[in-house]
Design a protein around this motif. Structure first.
Motif, PDB file in Angstrom:
ATOM      1  N   HIS A 191       0.657  -1.163   0.119  1.00  0.00           N
ATOM      2  CA  HIS A 191       0.038   0.066  -0.073  1.00  0.00           C
ATOM      3  C   HIS A 191       0.829   1.213   0.003  1.00  0.00           C
ATOM      4  O   HIS A 191       0.470   2.245   0.506  1.00  0.00           O
ATOM      5  CB  HIS A 191      -0.973   0.107   1.048  1.00  0.00           C
ATOM      6  N   LEU A 192       1.949   1.139  -0.704  1.00  0.00           N
ATOM      7  CA  LEU A 192       2.967   2.549  -0.693  1.00  0.00           C
ATOM      8  C   LEU A 192       3.144   2.882   0.745  1.00  0.00           C
ATOM      9  O   LEU A 192       3.700   4.057   0.866  1.00  0.00           O
ATOM     10  CB  LEU A 192       2.167   3.416  -1.642  1.00  0.00           C
ATOM     11  N   SER A 193       2.891   2.176   1.951  1.00  0.00           N
ATOM     12  CA  SER A 193       3.157   2.470   3.286  1.00  0.00           C
ATOM     13  C   SER A 193       2.176   3.525   3.500  1.00  0.00           C
ATOM     14  O   SER A 193       2.504   4.244   4.562  1.00  0.00           O
ATOM     15  CB  SER A 193       4.608   3.130   3.339  1.00  0.00           C
ATOM     16  N   LYS A 194       0.883   3.658   2.925  1.00  0.00           N
ATOM     17  CA  LYS A 194      -0.169   4.472   3.327  1.00  0.00           C
ATOM     18  C   LYS A 194       0.241   5.832   3.412  1.00  0.00           C
ATOM     19  O   LYS A 194       0.283   6.601   4.532  1.00  0.00           O
ATOM     20  CB  LYS A 194      -0.750   3.747   4.788  1.00  0.00           C
TER      21      LYS A 194
ATOM     22  N   LEU B 288       1.248  -1.375  -5.713  1.00  0.00           N
ATOM     23  CA  LEU B 288       0.504  -0.260  -6.107  1.00  0.00           C
ATOM     24  C   LEU B 288      -0.981  -0.472  -5.562  1.00  0.00           C
ATOM     25  O   LEU B 288      -1.800  -1.026  -6.582  1.00  0.00           O
ATOM     26  CB  LEU B 288       0.486  -0.161  -7.712  1.00  0.00           C
ATOM     27  N   SER B 289      -1.238  -0.385  -4.376  1.00  0.00           N
ATOM     28  CA  SER B 289      -2.453  -0.763  -3.699  1.00  0.00           C
ATOM     29  C   SER B 289      -2.870   0.235  -2.632  1.00  0.00           C
ATOM     30  O   SER B 289      -1.956   0.666  -2.076  1.00  0.00           O
ATOM     31  CB  SER B 289      -2.387  -2.403  -3.397  1.00  0.00           C
ATOM     32  N   GLY B 290      -4.021  -0.189  -2.249  1.00  0.00           N
ATOM     33  CA  GLY B 290      -4.293   0.538  -0.947  1.00  0.00           C
ATOM     34  C   GLY B 290      -4.377   2.161  -0.894  1.00  0.00           C
ATOM     35  O   GLY B 290      -4.474   2.581   0.250  1.00  0.00           O
ATOM     36  N   MET B 291      -4.742   2.738  -2.169  1.00  0.00           N
ATOM     37  CA  MET B 291      -4.179   3.925  -2.269  1.00  0.00           C
ATOM     38  C   MET B 291      -5.864   4.720  -2.086  1.00  0.00           C
ATOM     39  O   MET B 291      -5.855   5.819  -1.232  1.00  0.00           O
ATOM     40  CB  MET B 291      -3.915   4.303  -3.446  1.00  0.00           C
ATOM     41  N   VAL B 292      -6.852   4.174  -2.474  1.00  0.00           N
ATOM     42  CA  VAL B 292      -8.290   4.898  -2.682  1.00  0.00           C
ATOM     43  C   VAL B 292      -8.573   4.951  -0.963  1.00  0.00           C
ATOM     44  O   VAL B 292      -9.280   5.991  -0.875  1.00  0.00           O
ATOM     45  CB  VAL B 292      -9.190   4.123  -3.484  1.00  0.00           C
ATOM     46  N   THR B 293      -8.329   4.162  -0.246  1.00  0.00           N
ATOM     47  CA  THR B 293      -8.732   4.175   1.197  1.00  0.00           C
ATOM     48  C   THR B 293      -7.720   5.176   1.956  1.00  0.00           C
ATOM     49  O   THR B 293      -8.150   5.375   3.009  1.00  0.00           O
ATOM     50  CB  THR B 293      -8.620   2.763   2.023  1.00  0.00           C
TER      51      THR B 293
END
Length: 274
Positions: free
Chosen positions: A143-146, A174-179
């Motif tokens: 998650h890109l380290s949020k 490349l994940s977890g960005m929308v949240t």
């Protein structure tokens, strides 16, 4: 959390993945529980769409060698490709640098598994040190380290990401960005500065797409997450997009011995909560 407070199954995922042209997935742990990992391995052994499982083990336990051996011997155990701990919830920002944790990570490396880094930006310095101390272990940053996308802040996250990416044994999802963005009003433009940093720092050959499904449903549908990733990588060459949507995950989780038919991705899990 109402939208994810239920069981999710591969039957829920199948039509979504098919529509997106994705044919394989990595299931990633949710609970700090080896029983869940065993459940995922059993599920993976009966589903051709599951390429591997990132499970949970207690890195600090004296019984870690036994636990890893037991998981490998369980039904579907050959599909165990990595481990993860919810480091983001640890109060100690240097949890990864504890001697008992380091000992566990070295054992994970010796068993030829990857380790998923689930950390927040303030924990990146410890992650950088851990990666430097364990060059033999493959790390995958979740998650890109949020990063603080909702606030629109890049620093100090961006500098720390570049420092982490300087180590060749680290990959990035490349994940977890929308949240991490505005849950109701996010858009691709808000995500782009963070994706640009990651693609520049790691290079497409060390970046992999992840849907973070079903957690992504808090902000976006599976289709919307895939669409955003496609838009954010549209400037890459076809070969570079192949890395992001398949071959990077295959290399990081050592699944590249299996033939590719389409695009692959990384899922957060088959179940959200219990």
């Amino acid at each position: 959390m109402a939208s994810v407070r239920r069981d999710f199954t591969l039957e829920d995922l199948a039509p979504l993945a098919l529509a997106a042209g994705i044919d394989r997935t990595i299931l990633v742990q949710v609970l700090p529980d080896t029983d869940e990992t065993e459940d995922f391995l059993t599920l993976a052994s009966t589903a051709g769409t599951v390429a591997g499982v990132v499970g949970w083990v207690d890195l600090t336990s004296d019984r870690l060698p036994h636990t890893l051996d037991a998981l490998r011997a369980a039904p579907g155990g050959e599909l165990l490709v990595g481990t993860r701990h919810l480091v983001q919830d640890e109060r100690d920002p240097r949890w990864l640098n504890r001697p008992d944790v380091q000992r566990g990570l070295r054992l994970v490396a010796r068993t030829n598994l990857a380790y998923d880094l689930l950390v927040r930006p303030h924990q990146l310095p410890a992650a950088i040190e851990a990666v430097r101390e364990l060059p033999e272990l493959t790390f995958v940053l979740d998650h890109l380290s949020k990063p603080p996308i909702d606030a629109g802040e890049l620093q100090p996250w961006a500098s720390l990401i570049r420092e982490l990416a300087a180590r060749p044994n680290v990959f990035c999802k490349l994940s977890g960005m929308v949240t991490e963005a505005d849950l109701r009003h996010w858009n691709v433009a808000a995500l782009r500065p963070y994706v640009d940093v990651v693609l520049d720092a790691f290079g497409p050959e060390r970046v992999m797409f992840g849907s973070d499904w079903p957690v992504c449903l808090l902000a976006a549908s599976y289709e919307e997450v895939v669409g955003a990733a496609e838009a954010l990588t549209a400037g890459l060459t076809e070969a570079e997009r192949c890395h992001v949507f398949g071959t990077t995950a295959e290399r990081a989780y050592r699944r590249d011995e299996r033939p590719r038919r389409g695009r692959a991705e990384d899922e957060e899990a088959a179940e959200a909560t219990r």
